[in-house]
Design a protein around this motif. Structure first.
Motif, PDB file in Angstrom:
ATOM      1  N   CYS A   1      41.919  38.211  40.305  1.00 56.89           N
ATOM      2  CA  CYS A   1      41.541  39.539  40.789  1.00 56.89           C
ATOM      3  C   CYS A   1      41.450  39.536  42.315  1.00 56.89           C
ATOM      4  CB  CYS A   1      40.214  39.981  40.179  1.00 56.89           C
ATOM      5  SG  CYS A   1      38.880  38.777  40.351  1.00 56.89           S
TER       6      CYS A   1
ATOM      7  N   HIS B   1      31.166  37.348  41.674  1.00 57.94           N
ATOM      8  CA  HIS B   1      31.891  38.215  42.596  1.00 57.94           C
ATOM      9  C   HIS B   1      30.962  39.040  43.486  1.00 57.94           C
ATOM     10  CE1 HIS B   1      34.695  37.522  39.273  1.00 57.94           C
ATOM     11  NE2 HIS B   1      35.668  37.786  40.114  1.00 57.94           N
TER      12      HIS B   1
ATOM     13  N   CYS C   1      43.704  40.755  35.501  1.00 53.51           N
ATOM     14  CA  CYS C   1      42.674  39.882  34.906  1.00 53.51           C
ATOM     15  C   CYS C   1      43.108  39.371  33.524  1.00 53.51           C
ATOM     16  CB  CYS C   1      41.358  40.650  34.786  1.00 53.51           C
ATOM     17  SG  CYS C   1      40.060  39.685  33.973  1.00 53.51           S
ATOM     18  N   PRO C   2      43.236  38.059  33.360  1.00 54.03           N
ATOM     19  CA  PRO C   2      43.687  37.527  32.072  1.00 54.03           C
ATOM     20  C   PRO C   2      42.631  37.642  30.976  1.00 54.03           C
ATOM     21  CG  PRO C   2      43.092  35.739  33.543  1.00 54.03           C
ATOM     22  CD  PRO C   2      42.993  36.985  34.342  1.00 54.03           C
ATOM     23  N   ALA C   3      41.376  37.817  31.376  1.00 55.11           N
ATOM     24  CA  ALA C   3      40.293  37.914  30.402  1.00 55.11           C
ATOM     25  C   ALA C   3      39.943  39.357  30.070  1.00 55.11           C
ATOM     26  CB  ALA C   3      39.050  37.192  30.935  1.00 55.11           C
TER      27      ALA C   3
ATOM     28  N   CYS D   1      38.329  41.558  31.708  1.00 54.09           N
ATOM     29  CA  CYS D   1      36.886  41.766  31.836  1.00 54.09           C
ATOM     30  C   CYS D   1      36.506  42.678  32.996  1.00 54.09           C
ATOM     31  CB  CYS D   1      36.157  40.431  31.952  1.00 54.09           C
ATOM     32  SG  CYS D   1      36.548  39.472  33.399  1.00 54.09           S
ATOM     33  N   ILE D   2      37.499  43.283  33.660  1.00 54.80           N
ATOM     34  CA  ILE D   2      37.192  44.226  34.745  1.00 54.80           C
ATOM     35  C   ILE D   2      37.506  45.640  34.273  1.00 54.80           C
ATOM     36  CG2 ILE D   2      37.691  44.928  37.115  1.00 54.80           C
ATOM     37  CD1 ILE D   2      38.534  42.142  37.763  1.00 54.80           C
TER      38      ILE D   2
ATOM     39  N   CYS E   1      34.524  36.512  31.931  1.00 53.93           N
ATOM     40  CA  CYS E   1      35.165  36.050  33.167  1.00 53.93           C
ATOM     41  C   CYS E   1      35.308  34.533  33.179  1.00 53.93           C
ATOM     42  CB  CYS E   1      34.340  36.495  34.371  1.00 53.93           C
ATOM     43  SG  CYS E   1      34.976  35.893  35.947  1.00 53.93           S
ATOM     44  N   ILE E   2      36.495  34.064  33.564  1.00 52.14           N
ATOM     45  CA  ILE E   2      36.743  32.621  33.655  1.00 52.14           C
ATOM     46  C   ILE E   2      36.858  32.168  35.114  1.00 52.14           C
ATOM     47  CG2 ILE E   2      37.829  32.444  31.379  1.00 52.14           C
ATOM     48  CD1 ILE E   2      40.566  32.584  32.801  1.00 52.14           C
ATOM     49  N   HIS E   3      36.518  33.055  36.031  1.00 56.39           N
ATOM     50  CA  HIS E   3      36.486  32.732  37.470  1.00 56.39           C
ATOM     51  C   HIS E   3      37.801  32.138  37.961  1.00 56.39           C
ATOM     52  CE1 HIS E   3      32.254  33.770  37.931  1.00 56.39           C
ATOM     53  NE2 HIS E   3      32.095  33.262  36.724  1.00 56.39           N
ATOM     54  N   CYS E   4      38.881  32.746  37.532  1.00 52.86           N
ATOM     55  CA  CYS E   4      40.199  32.273  37.969  1.00 52.86           C
ATOM     56  C   CYS E   4      40.556  32.799  39.346  1.00 52.86           C
ATOM     57  CB  CYS E   4      41.256  32.694  36.962  1.00 52.86           C
ATOM     58  SG  CYS E   4      41.446  34.493  36.835  1.00 52.86           S
ATOM     59  N   ASP E   5      39.898  33.879  39.777  1.00 47.63           N
ATOM     60  CA  ASP E   5      40.139  34.504  41.087  1.00 47.63           C
ATOM     61  C   ASP E   5      41.480  35.239  41.182  1.00 47.63           C
ATOM     62  OD1 ASP E   5      37.774  34.321  42.419  1.00 47.63           O
ATOM     63  OD2 ASP E   5      38.548  33.160  44.087  1.00 47.63           O
TER      64      ASP E   5
ATOM     65  N   GLU F   1      34.740  36.169  45.613  1.00 49.09           N
ATOM     66  CA  GLU F   1      33.721  35.453  44.851  1.00 49.09           C
ATOM     67  C   GLU F   1      32.821  34.642  45.765  1.00 49.09           C
ATOM     68  OE1 GLU F   1      35.377  33.164  41.654  1.00 49.09           O
ATOM     69  OE2 GLU F   1      35.462  34.917  40.367  1.00 49.09           O
TER      70      GLU F   1
HETATM   71  S1  SF4 Z   1      37.957  35.816  38.191  1.00 49.85           S
HETATM   72 FE1  SF4 Z   1      38.661  37.955  38.178  1.00 49.85          FE
HETATM   73  S2  SF4 Z   1      40.710  37.924  37.203  1.00 49.85           S
HETATM   74 FE2  SF4 Z   1      39.681  35.963  36.721  1.00 49.85          FE
HETATM   75  S3  SF4 Z   1      38.697  36.307  34.730  1.00 49.85           S
HETATM   76 FE3  SF4 Z   1      37.145  36.762  36.302  1.00 49.85          FE
HETATM   77  S4  SF4 Z   1      37.303  38.957  36.690  1.00 49.85           S
HETATM   78 FE4  SF4 Z   1      39.172  38.331  35.590  1.00 49.85          FE
END
Ligand code: SF4
Ligand code: SF4
Length: 223
Positions: A102, A39, A61-63, A65-66, A96-100, A113
């Motif tokens: 957020c 990000h 955020c599903p993880a 992590c923010i 973070c699983i980089h789902c975007d 990102e």
């Molecule tokens: S991309 Fe954003 S919403 Fe998805 S897991 Fe990572 S920080 Fe959380």
């Protein structure tokens, strides 16, 4: 005979196809336009931070992590436009699983990102990126941290896919670029299919055409 059959399959490939194997990490294959990487926290063209500390990104955020905490802006020295800014902002890249999601939730396009996902850590502290590391520098570029492997182009088109979707989910904006200017980039270029869609929108005299014309008039930051 089974294993000999396997060898035959391999031998038949000789001279037939171009090799796709690359010597990684010396050679990196080009990344797709919409790859989700590390990000950045963006700033407006005047240097103000886009984050208003609303915590929507943390909530979605599903993880989990923010971590964000907002604070009131000093009217005499505001960090962001509006009442509040993000004075603490952290992302834990061990989760973070980089789902975007957020990025999608952010009302100000503050969090996006890059294309860079080659980074590893030797300590947990390094994996938790702070606001000081995430916010773009004074030229609008992502900061290069010592453990990150940046290659040319990976700081461009941050979250390009996001600019192809409708702001706030409004169908009126489908195919219309509603992205605000960014420090160092200006207004980023729309994707090729967005130009086509805008032309269709224009032909129908639909909402959003004037907005796109404004973007074209301003240019796209030279990238
Ligand atoms: S991309 Fe954003 S919403 Fe998805 S897991 Fe990572 S920080 Fe959380
Ligand atoms: S990055 Fe966006 S969604 Fe997250 S706190 Fe800042 S303004 Fe809100």
């Amino acid at each position: 005979m089974g294993y000999l059959g396997g060898f035959l399959v391999s031998l038949r490939q000789i001279g037939r196809k171009q090799r796709v194997t690359t010597q990684y990490p010396e050679e990196k294959a080009p990344k797709a336009l919409r790859v989700h990487g590390r990000h950045v926290l963006n700033r407006y063209e005047d240097g103000m931070e886009k984050c208003i500390g609303c915590e929507l990104c943390a909530g979605v955020c599903p993880a989990r992590c923010i971590y964000v905490r907002g604070a009131e802006n000093d009217p005499d020295a505001p960090v962001s436009p509006g009442e509040r800014y993000g004075y603490i902002y952290e992302i834990n890249y061990l989760r973070c699983i980089h789902c975007d999601l957020c990025v999608e939730a952010c009302p100000t396009e503050a969090i996006t990102e890059s294309k860079m996902f080659e980074f590893s850590f030797t300590s947990r502290a390094d994996a938790i990126y702070t606001k000081a590391e995430l916010v773009v520098d004074d030229s609008g570029m992502p900061q290069r941290l010592p453990w990150e492997d940046w290659r040319p182009g990976e700081d461009l088109n941050t979250s390009a896919w996001m600019r192809a979707t409708a702001p706030s989910g409004s169908a009126e904006f489908e195919g219309v670029v509603g992205w605000s200017g960014e420090l160092g980039y200006g207004l980023r270029a729309p994707e090729a299919d967005q130009i086509q869609k805008d032309a269709i929108t224009s032909a129908h005299g639909d909402h959003g055409h004037d907005d796109h014309d404004d973007h074209d008039d301003h240019g796209h930051g030279g990238h």
